[in-house]
Design an enzyme around this catalytic site. Structure first.
Site, PDB file in Angstrom:
ATOM      1  CB  THR A  27       0.342  79.948  28.886  1.00 58.61           C
ATOM      2  OG1 THR A  27       1.045  80.293  30.079  1.00 58.61           O
ATOM      3  CG2 THR A  27       1.327  79.631  27.780  1.00 58.61           C
ATOM      4  CB  ALA A  60       4.564  81.107  33.923  1.00 63.21           C
ATOM      5  CB  VAL A  86       5.219  86.063  37.992  1.00 60.64           C
ATOM      6  CG1 VAL A  86       4.194  85.450  38.933  1.00 60.64           C
ATOM      7  CG2 VAL A  86       6.597  85.424  38.193  1.00 60.64           C
ATOM      8  CE  LYS A  87      -1.960  85.928  31.605  1.00 60.62           C
ATOM      9  NZ  LYS A  87      -2.385  85.034  30.524  1.00 60.62           N
ATOM     10  CB  VAL A  88      -0.206  88.322  39.567  1.00 65.80           C
ATOM     11  CG1 VAL A  88      -0.893  88.435  40.914  1.00 65.80           C
ATOM     12  CG2 VAL A  88       1.238  87.843  39.739  1.00 65.80           C
TER      13      VAL A  88
END
Ligand code: G3P
Length: 217
Positions: A27, A60, A86-88
């Site tokens: 997402t 996310a 964890v999307k960074v």
């Protein structure tokens, strides 16, 4: 090759999950907004709902762009569910944060990657996934698939364990070409997955089989 669906639409996520070939979900803030999911609490609850539908990884994305902010937000997101990745973003503080998360055993997806150099940096920092956006490169007359091939070569040269997550996939040929090159994962809309089903000769052949069966019965 893992198949992720790139949406925050719960119905589409369920449909892909029901097909039995879904390995995860990606997402981003734009996809959340498209579904009318706004505000931190609603977004967090939406991630939890997605994790209940699928069994695989759910990316996310952090909103913070400073190191301390990314760490705080990423740790909160990681605690939501053990499927959360964890999307960074690929920025300086993002790379530092990916290294921090990697040392802590928190899985990451480095997003907004548009060059081989960025992908090399993400792997050096210990990203679990790197997300090159192939569709957006194609949009500006640059070969997105060539980037996947470059990253594959670089990662194989050195045995990096970072998985290449071909993102911004738009259609079935992107999926097939990514599979040929050896992307570890692709994330795309439901249509890019369901489109793989289609062939007119399958439909014609099935209609003939059924018609011939009826003749004999
Ligand atoms: O996974 C990245 C993706 O969400 C971007 O896709 O179609 O907006 O370029 P697109």
């Amino acid at each position: 090759m893992k198949f992720f669906i790139d949406t925050a639409n719960l119905d589409q996520i369920k449909e892909a999950q029901d097909l039995g070939v879904l390995d995860g979900v990606t997402t981003n803030p734009s996809l959340m907004a498209k579904e009318g999911i706004t505000g931190k609490e609603n977004i967090v609850n939406h991630y939890k709902k997605i994790c209940e539908i699928v069994t695989g990884d759910v990316s996310a994305e952090v909103i913070a762009t400073d190191y301390e902010g990314i760490i705080k937000e990423g740790e909160e997101l990681a605690k939501l569910h053990d499927q959360i990745i964890v999307k960074v973003p690929m920025i300086k503080d993002g790379v530092k944060a990916i290294k921090y998360f990697s040392d802590k055993g928190i899985k990451t997806n480095c997003t907004l990657v548009f060059s081989a150099g960025q992908a090399l940096l993400a792997a050096k920092a210990g990203a679990t996934y790197v997300s090159p956006f192939i569709g957006r490169l194609d949009d500006i007359s640059t070969d997105g698939l060539n980037l996947i091939a470059e990253i594959r070569m670089i990662y194989d040269n050195y045995g990096f364990s970072t998985q290449i997550l071909a993102a911004s996939v738009r259609h079935t040929m992107h999926v097939i070409d990514c599979a040929k090159i050896g992307a570890d994962v692709m994330t795309g809309p439901l249509s890019s997955i369901e489109g793989l089903l289609k062939h007119p000769l399958t439909d014609i052949g099935l209609a003939k089989f059924l018609a011939d069966y009826k003749k004999g019965n």
